[in-house]
Every structure is written in C-alpha cells, then in structure tokens.
Design a protein around this motif. Structure first.
Motif, PDB file in Angstrom:
ATOM      1  N   HIS A  66     -23.431  -9.911 -24.407  1.00  0.00           N
ATOM      2  CA  HIS A  66     -24.809  -9.426 -24.282  1.00  0.00           C
ATOM      3  C   HIS A  66     -24.845  -7.951 -24.665  1.00  0.00           C
ATOM      4  O   HIS A  66     -23.900  -7.206 -24.425  1.00  0.00           O
ATOM      5  N   LYS A  67     -25.946  -7.532 -25.215  1.00  0.00           N
ATOM      6  CA  LYS A  67     -26.151  -6.123 -25.560  1.00  0.00           C
ATOM      7  C   LYS A  67     -26.187  -5.301 -24.277  1.00  0.00           C
ATOM      8  O   LYS A  67     -26.786  -5.690 -23.291  1.00  0.00           O
ATOM      9  N   ARG A  68     -25.504  -4.191 -24.294  1.00  0.00           N
ATOM     10  CA  ARG A  68     -25.491  -3.279 -23.143  1.00  0.00           C
ATOM     11  C   ARG A  68     -26.478  -2.151 -23.383  1.00  0.00           C
ATOM     12  O   ARG A  68     -26.550  -1.606 -24.476  1.00  0.00           O
ATOM     13  N   ALA A  69     -27.239  -1.819 -22.358  1.00  0.00           N
ATOM     14  CA  ALA A  69     -28.238  -0.742 -22.487  1.00  0.00           C
ATOM     15  C   ALA A  69     -27.596   0.620 -22.360  1.00  0.00           C
ATOM     16  O   ALA A  69     -26.541   0.825 -21.937  1.00  0.00           O
TER      17      ALA A  69
END
Length: 69
Positions: A66-69
C-alpha cells in the motif's frame, strides 16, 4: 560477494505479506474481488496461509504494498 538480482531475499522484499485489501469488497462473476484482485478462496484462506503463500498471492495479483503517506 553480492546477492544475485533474482535472489530469494529480493523476492521477499519485492512481494509483501501484508493483505492487499483496500476495503472495496465486491466480487465479480469469477469470484475475484474488484478491490484487491484476490479470489474468494484467497480471501477465505488468508489468515491461515503461510508467509510464502501470501507472497505468492501478492505476486500473482501484482500487489507490491500500500502507498504510505
């Protein structure tokens, strides 16, 4: 001596064991989730799968994390 490019270590880092679920849980006519791409069987078995089985599922669906913020 450096590890070969296609070593098992690279494969472990490239394909995570985390669930690809994005909470868009709807199945298509082939029992494949629109959200994460896993089959209904993959979803049912996820919690009892080995880490390598989870990596294999993520490799098959192309999930790399998942993309990390």
């Amino acid at each position: 001596m450096a590890e070969p490019v296609n070593s098992p270590i690279d494969a472990m880092e490239e394909w995570p064991v985390e669930s690809p679920c994005i909470k868009v849980c709807r199945l298509d006519l082939d029992d494949r989730c629109y959200g994460c791409g896993r089959t209904l069987d993959d979803i049912r078995r996820w919690s009892s799968m080995t880490l390598e089985e989870r990596r294999a599922v993520n490799r098959r669906i192309g999930f790399r994390g998942h993309k990390r913020a």
